[in-house]
Write a protein that holds these residues in place. Structure first.
Motif, PDB file in Angstrom:
ATOM      1  N   SER A  92       0.837  -1.195   0.000  1.00  0.00           N
ATOM      2  CA  SER A  92       0.000   0.000   0.000  1.00  0.00           C
ATOM      3  C   SER A  92       0.874   1.249   0.000  1.00  0.00           C
ATOM      4  O   SER A  92       2.042   1.220   0.386  1.00  0.00           O
ATOM      5  CB  SER A  92      -0.921   0.033   1.227  1.00  0.00           C
ATOM      6  N   THR A 119      -5.992   0.628   3.129  1.00  0.00           N
ATOM      7  CA  THR A 119      -7.102   0.649   4.076  1.00  0.00           C
ATOM      8  C   THR A 119      -8.337   1.297   3.487  1.00  0.00           C
ATOM      9  O   THR A 119      -9.470   0.877   3.751  1.00  0.00           O
ATOM     10  CB  THR A 119      -6.691   1.404   5.349  1.00  0.00           C
ATOM     11  N   TYR A 120      -8.164   2.335   2.661  1.00  0.00           N
ATOM     12  CA  TYR A 120      -9.293   3.133   2.203  1.00  0.00           C
ATOM     13  C   TYR A 120      -9.658   2.910   0.737  1.00  0.00           C
ATOM     14  O   TYR A 120     -10.812   2.682   0.414  1.00  0.00           O
ATOM     15  CB  TYR A 120      -9.001   4.619   2.444  1.00  0.00           C
ATOM     16  N   GLN A 214       0.546   3.263  12.482  1.00  0.00           N
ATOM     17  CA  GLN A 214      -0.604   2.414  12.172  1.00  0.00           C
ATOM     18  C   GLN A 214      -0.158   1.005  11.786  1.00  0.00           C
ATOM     19  O   GLN A 214      -0.573   0.442  10.773  1.00  0.00           O
ATOM     20  CB  GLN A 214      -1.453   3.047  11.067  1.00  0.00           C
TER      21      GLN A 214
END
Length: 292
Positions: A92, A119-120, A214
């Motif tokens: 990512s 994640t998005y 994160q």
């Protein structure tokens, strides 16, 4: 934690002498020279607030100095975090560009995210926010679809999310430098101004960085940074092996603070379209185009 105070003690030496008796012409010893403080050398003085002469950092002092430099000054912030699987393929990528006015009421922020582990927006996408202190406008892109929205003046207040998380601050600087011991790696000089390169020599074992990044765990951490004499951390780079959901990932995070005091925050080209959307003239204003 309250910042530790620093006291500067100045001592004055008052030299007095006694005159001889009248008519006394006996020789007198020559007074010994009075020692004076020699000028500090580069190896003795601190390089910047929170950065010692050998490049060792005091995280709290450095983070406070970083904040002081940015206070009441416009700034451009660039952030990128890239995660890769052990075989080198992309997991990512996250990137953020922030332009903030001196009083932080005018702000532009673009967040992008892509990659199979994103994640998005695994398919690729972005969220861009602009506020002029009166209204908050937003453009959201998912793949080839773009939509507009935001908050009108009747609902927007300065500091309303999602603006707050994007503002600059020394909190992350503290977390990064509390995680490692550092040393001076070099000095750069440009236009008569020195900048100091510091790099990590070993981790401290303090927790906090994993949450900031994160990620579930951080191993083999390496930090390099460029610091100005005033204490601004102009750029820092983290490299480490992270673990997320049991999967090891090679991670690189780079953050820079640029154009301090010289950043402009112009309206984005889609300003009118987003404004029309929140005022109800075009509904959700969804278009099958990427836009700018």
């Amino acid at each position: 934690m309250a910042p530790r105070g620093a006291a500067l003690l100045a001592a004055l030496l008052l030299l007095t002498g006694c005159s001889g008796l009248a008519g006394d012409d006996r020789p007198r010893p020559t007074p010994a020279p009075v020692p004076t403080d020699a000028p500090e050398t580069a190896s003795q003085r601190s390089l910047a607030p929170g950065v010692g002469p050998e490049g060792r950092t005091e995280p709290l002092a450095l983070s406070l100095a970083h904040d002081r430099v940015l206070a009441n000054r416009s700034v451009t912030i660039r952030f990128e975090r890239v995660r890769r699987y052990p075989n080198g393929s992309l997991h990512s990528r996250q990137a953020r560009l922030v332009r903030a006015s001196a009083n932080r009421t005018r702000l532009f922020s673009r967040f992008t995210n892509d990659g199979p582990g994103a994640t998005y927006f695994p398919e690729g996408g972005s969220v861009t926010v602009f506020t002029d202190g009166t209204r908050l406008l937003q453009r959201t892109r998912r793949g080839d679809r773009t939509s507009y929205g935001g908050l009108p003046p009747s609902r927007y207040r300065v500091g309303t999310a999602p603006v707050i998380p994007y503002l600059p601050g020394g909190g992350r600087v503290y977390v990064v430098f509390a995680s490692v011991r550092t040393r001076l790696a070099g000095v750069e000089r440009s236009a008569g101004v020195e900048r100091y390169r510091v790099e990590s020599v070993r981790p401290t074992g303090r927790t906090g960085l994993a949450g900031s990044e994160q990620i579930d765990a951080v191993r083999n951490l390496s930090v390099t940074a460029t610091v100005t004499p005033a204490g601004l951390v102009e750029r820092y780079r983290l490299e480490y092996v992270g673990v997320r959901d049991g999967t090891p990932l090679n991670v690189t995070t780079v953050v820079s603070y640029e154009a301090v005091g010289a950043t402009r925050v112009p309206r984005p080209p889609w300003y009118d379209r987003a404004r029309a959307a929140i005022e109800g003239r075009e509904g959700t204003a969804t278009a099958n185009r990427t836009g700018r």
